[in-house]
Design an enzyme around this catalytic site. Sequence first.
Site, mmCIF file in Angstrom:
data_model
loop_
_atom_site.group_PDB
_atom_site.id
_atom_site.type_symbol
_atom_site.label_atom_id
_atom_site.label_comp_id
_atom_site.label_asym_id
_atom_site.label_seq_id
_atom_site.Cartn_x
_atom_site.Cartn_y
_atom_site.Cartn_z
ATOM 1 N N ARG A 72 0.848 -1.060 -0.072
ATOM 2 C CA ARG A 72 -0.133 0.203 0.094
ATOM 3 C C ARG A 72 0.791 1.303 0.047
ATOM 4 O O ARG A 72 0.432 2.225 -0.535
ATOM 5 C CB ARG A 72 -0.942 -0.170 1.225
ATOM 6 C CG ARG A 72 -1.897 1.110 1.308
ATOM 7 C CD ARG A 72 -2.928 1.135 2.355
ATOM 8 N NE ARG A 72 -2.240 1.419 3.704
ATOM 9 C CZ ARG A 72 -1.933 0.484 4.665
ATOM 10 N NH1 ARG A 72 -2.643 -0.547 4.558
ATOM 11 N NH2 ARG A 72 -1.309 0.911 5.672
ATOM 12 N N TYR B 29 -16.901 18.512 -11.854
ATOM 13 C CA TYR B 29 -17.199 17.157 -12.227
ATOM 14 C C TYR B 29 -18.174 16.589 -11.286
ATOM 15 O O TYR B 29 -18.205 17.007 -9.959
ATOM 16 C CB TYR B 29 -15.918 16.318 -12.269
ATOM 17 C CG TYR B 29 -16.282 14.579 -12.209
ATOM 18 C CD1 TYR B 29 -16.855 14.347 -13.237
ATOM 19 C CD2 TYR B 29 -15.630 13.959 -11.261
ATOM 20 C CE1 TYR B 29 -17.135 12.835 -13.288
ATOM 21 C CE2 TYR B 29 -15.828 12.663 -11.345
ATOM 22 C CZ TYR B 29 -16.627 12.012 -12.152
ATOM 23 O OH TYR B 29 -16.955 10.785 -12.326
ATOM 24 N N ASP C 207 -7.186 20.659 -11.490
ATOM 25 C CA ASP C 207 -7.460 19.412 -12.148
ATOM 26 C C ASP C 207 -7.302 19.503 -13.649
ATOM 27 O O ASP C 207 -7.868 20.417 -14.318
ATOM 28 C CB ASP C 207 -9.097 19.062 -11.954
ATOM 29 C CG ASP C 207 -9.401 17.561 -12.565
ATOM 30 O OD1 ASP C 207 -8.465 17.058 -13.588
ATOM 31 O OD2 ASP C 207 -10.212 16.833 -11.991
ATOM 32 N N LYS D 3 -8.056 8.574 -17.971
ATOM 33 C CA LYS D 3 -8.762 9.355 -19.368
ATOM 34 C C LYS D 3 -7.534 9.431 -20.056
ATOM 35 O O LYS D 3 -6.910 8.362 -20.413
ATOM 36 C CB LYS D 3 -9.274 10.653 -18.690
ATOM 37 C CG LYS D 3 -10.300 10.650 -17.852
ATOM 38 C CD LYS D 3 -11.464 9.693 -17.837
ATOM 39 C CE LYS D 3 -12.601 9.896 -17.006
ATOM 40 N NZ LYS D 3 -12.438 9.703 -15.541
#
Length: 411
Positions: free
Chosen positions: A73, A126, A198, A223
């Site tokens: 992790r 978003y 962003d 994306k």
Amino acid sequence: MTASSEQDNVQDHSDPSHGARLGFDTRAIHHAFDPADFSRAVQPPVFLTSTYGFESVAANDAAAALGGRLYAREYNPTTEILEKRLANLEGAEAGLVVSTGMAAFGTLVLSLLSQGDELVVHKTLYSNTVAMVEQCLPRFGIRVVPVDLSNPNNLDAAITDKTRLVYFETPVNPLSAILDISAIAARAHARNVKVAVDSTFASPSLQRPIEHGADIVLHSLTKYINGHGDTLGGALLGDAETLHTLHETGLRYITGATLSPHSAFLILRGLKTLSLRMERHSASALIIAHMLEAHPAVAWVSYPFLDSHPDHTIAHKQMTQGAGMLAFGLHAGFDGARTMLDRLQLLTRAVSLGDTDSLIYHPASITRARQALRKDAHLIEGVGEDLVRLSVGLEDVSDLVADLRQALQDL
């Protein structure tokens, strides 16, 4: 003109060329990876392990002192290559990759903000980010202040002594409005407030917010950076001190939203062709935007590199091309948009973006469907019921134009 030709060619000490000044595309392929260190494998290996063994207690102690190189992790060699490469391309000191774009936003705000702090955001975000700032952060005592950042002067009244972060997208989802990064950053920094951008719609191939004054850059790696629609991921890039905080508190024990090594491998693969893909996405999107703008069934088109776009001057200042995202509306409104989408034969009706495949969707239809389960579901600021969002893919643009034309006929 591509980003490669305008890039400052940051000196790269981790490449086999030993510090040569390399271009964007070269670094997208090679940075932070030397085959000699990995049994001469040309592609970065995928380290599928949940923990790490050490030859001695002292070696285990040394790994712990380095900051968590004990457990997957907290550290993985494959994801580390991706973090270093993305940071280099973005012009950042350090990077952190996580499991999704929303995990990146959650890691950012939950690591840097505490009860009583304030977060200034642009009025349009978003939709899932909107849900988080409206429903989640207030539960933790974090006040969210929506502001129209298309006028950077609005920050003057919005920032208080409790403001810790200004956050916005540019281009803005889904209308591709463009916000002036340097103007917003200058006003925020004058009040000692960090700025996070962003930049998912542009990717570092077309826009690098840190060069315009931003402190932190967020990407949904799902994306354009991955570009193939086959995995999820998110990234945060910025100064080393802030990124250390995001890793040591956010990833380690607040969100735990680790990116899988296989996903990191897929994203590294996609990153190698990023610049080439963005050139094609951008060129095709501009052709389609011009076609739609001239079509009698189309009421309006929003694409940053159209002369008709209200922010096209800012777009040309901070982006090298317009990317592949555009929005448009029909004179026939909500019902016309649904009819058009059902007629499409080549474009795929889907909600994501940045894939090789062209993807198109109608936000108002999705919102109405969601209201059956969630009464509070609503369209985000500035999005009307006629809006259609199109992510232009890598197909032959003549085929995309033909499919759109036949779907728009007689509307």
